[in-house]
Design a protein around this motif. Structure first.
Motif, PDB file in Angstrom:
ATOM      1  N   SER A 152       0.826  -1.212   0.000  1.00  0.00           N
ATOM      2  CA  SER A 152       0.000   0.000   0.000  1.00  0.00           C
ATOM      3  C   SER A 152       0.856   1.256   0.000  1.00  0.00           C
ATOM      4  O   SER A 152       0.441   2.301  -0.485  1.00  0.00           O
ATOM      5  CB  SER A 152      -0.939   0.017   1.219  1.00  0.00           C
ATOM      6  OG  SER A 152      -0.199   0.052   2.420  1.00  0.00           O
ATOM      7  N   ARG A 165      -4.706  -3.460  -6.258  1.00  0.00           N
ATOM      8  CA  ARG A 165      -6.074  -2.967  -6.462  1.00  0.00           C
ATOM      9  C   ARG A 165      -6.684  -3.568  -7.723  1.00  0.00           C
ATOM     10  O   ARG A 165      -7.853  -3.985  -7.731  1.00  0.00           O
ATOM     11  CB  ARG A 165      -6.053  -1.438  -6.553  1.00  0.00           C
ATOM     12  CG  ARG A 165      -7.422  -0.810  -6.732  1.00  0.00           C
ATOM     13  CD  ARG A 165      -7.317   0.698  -6.610  1.00  0.00           C
ATOM     14  NE  ARG A 165      -8.635   1.295  -6.781  1.00  0.00           N
ATOM     15  CZ  ARG A 165      -9.108   1.731  -7.938  1.00  0.00           C
ATOM     16  NH1 ARG A 165      -8.366   1.627  -9.029  1.00  0.00           N
ATOM     17  NH2 ARG A 165     -10.302   2.253  -8.005  1.00  0.00           N
ATOM     18  N   THR A 193      -9.008   0.589  -0.623  1.00  0.00           N
ATOM     19  CA  THR A 193      -8.437   0.138  -1.892  1.00  0.00           C
ATOM     20  C   THR A 193      -9.523  -0.334  -2.862  1.00  0.00           C
ATOM     21  O   THR A 193      -9.483  -0.014  -4.051  1.00  0.00           O
ATOM     22  CB  THR A 193      -7.426  -1.004  -1.661  1.00  0.00           C
ATOM     23  OG1 THR A 193      -6.343  -0.511  -0.855  1.00  0.00           O
ATOM     24  CG2 THR A 193      -6.872  -1.537  -2.973  1.00  0.00           C
TER      25      THR A 193
END
Length: 368
Positions: free
Chosen positions: A112, A122, A163
């Protein structure tokens, strides 16, 4: 107050203490079967569901006969390696009778923090959801060290919720909400039904972790709530130890809801719109029109590429006259974008020598 059945996409976090019997170190299979029935119920109503599940270390330590104490890093990683395969199999076995396909997704904090890896994870999760798959997400404890770990799955669940653009994040806990004090120690402790803003006074009420199996406490849940609500996702803390905990929540079981001011889509657009661009792409009139009609930016509509940027970096989107009309996260480096500009998506592999994504900027990664 938010509701599960009005959501389009839901992320559910399941803690170790709910999944694994502390005394025996074994999976609570009967409880997990009721959770699977809840997931099938939500899926049957057309919702996307992602599960963020702890439990690999707790399961692995039981198999390996390790003590119920804080383990050295090497033992934690070994326990995770042994437990993760059992955890994934358990979810597959309880969801398969409901005709639900499962997938395992293991992540670390770097996935992330690094924008390129974030966009890749994602895209993978989005593809799984589009195929009707329920992803089982966990921190990759087999390789994560203190420097590259989330540290608890409350924070991980909030990051995953943002996300994937979830509407609701459910934290299944050993308590039925957020209290003004520890209800086990203070009979006068008050449970909050709804928290619209996390104030310093609210933060001061949070305690630390209370379970030997779990790492999260109310402090980490408040951190998760901040992340989720800032991303447009409502969050709820609910008691998870009951059977069919998600149905119970929908039937007004005691819980604490944290409200979100924006919907996930609007929150993401605002986040992208506030970035500083590292380059720019200039479009022809047809591409500009396509973007305003809600389409992604394809390489064929790009006339020029300027600046130095990498995959996942924010870049300015300009019209034919050079006026900025928006910002977006590039799926290609500046060099790659320059090579494929003006070409059809089907030509990308021949030009670059390797397969690429059809869009240079996906519509979900764009703020006009």
């Amino acid at each position: 107050m938010a509701s599960l059945t009005t959501a389009r996409r839901i992320v559910v976090k399941i803690g170790s203490a709910l999944l694994v019997d502390r005394a025996t170190g074994r999976l609570r299979a009967d409880w997990l079967a009721t959770l699977a029935a809840d997931v099938a119920w939500l899926k049957g109503q057309g919702m996307d569901v992602v599960l963020v599940s702890s439990g690999s270390i707790a399961l692995g330590r039981g198999v390996l006969g390790l003590a119920q104490v804080d383990l050295p890093l090497e033992q934690s990683q070994a326990a995770a390696a042994v437990g993760q395969i059992r955890l994934a199999r358990a979810y597959e076995e309880v969801l398969a009778p409901h005709q639900i396909t499962t997938a395992q997704v293991l992540v670390t904090l770097e996935d992330s923090a690094d924008r390129r890896r974030y966009l890749n994870s994602r895209a993978t999760l989005e593809q799984l959801l589009s195929l009707g798959v329920v992803a089982i997400v966990n921190e990759n404890d087999t390789i994560a060290t203190d420097e590259i770990r989330f540290g608890d799955n409350d924070r991980l669940a909030a990051q995953i919720a943002v996300t994937v653009g979830a509407d609701v994040l459910v934290l299944l806990s050993d308590v039925d909400g957020f209290y003004s004090a520890n209800p086990a120690e203070d009979p006068a402790a008050k449970r909050y039904d709804v928290i619209e803003k996390i104030t310093p006074e609210i933060e001061a009420m949070a305690g630390d972790a209370g379970s030997g199996l779990s790492k999260g406490g109310m402090k980490t849940k408040l951190m998760a709530a901040k992340t989720a609500t800032a991303g447009g996702c409502a969050m709820v803390i609910a008691k998870g130890s009951v059977e069919n905990p998600l149905r119970a929540l929908e039937q007004d079981a005691p819980a604490t809801w944290f409200t979100a001011g924006l919907d996930p889509h609007a929150a993401r657009k605002r986040w992208i719109g506030g970035m500083k661009p590292r380059g720019a792409v200039q479009l022809d009139a047809g591409a500009v029109s396509a973007l305003h009609n809600g389409n992604s930016l394809l390489p064929a509509g790009v006339k020029a590429v300027t600046g130095t940027f990498g995959r996942g970096d924010p870049i300015a989107i300009q019209d034919a006259a050079g006026h900025q009309i928006g910002l977006g996260l590039s799926r290609y480096t500046a060099e790659e974008a320059g090579a494929i500009k003006g070409h059809r998506s089907g030509d990308i592999e021949a030009i670059l020598g390797y397969p690429g994504r059809a869009a240079l900027i996906h519509r979900d990664d764009m703020a006009l």
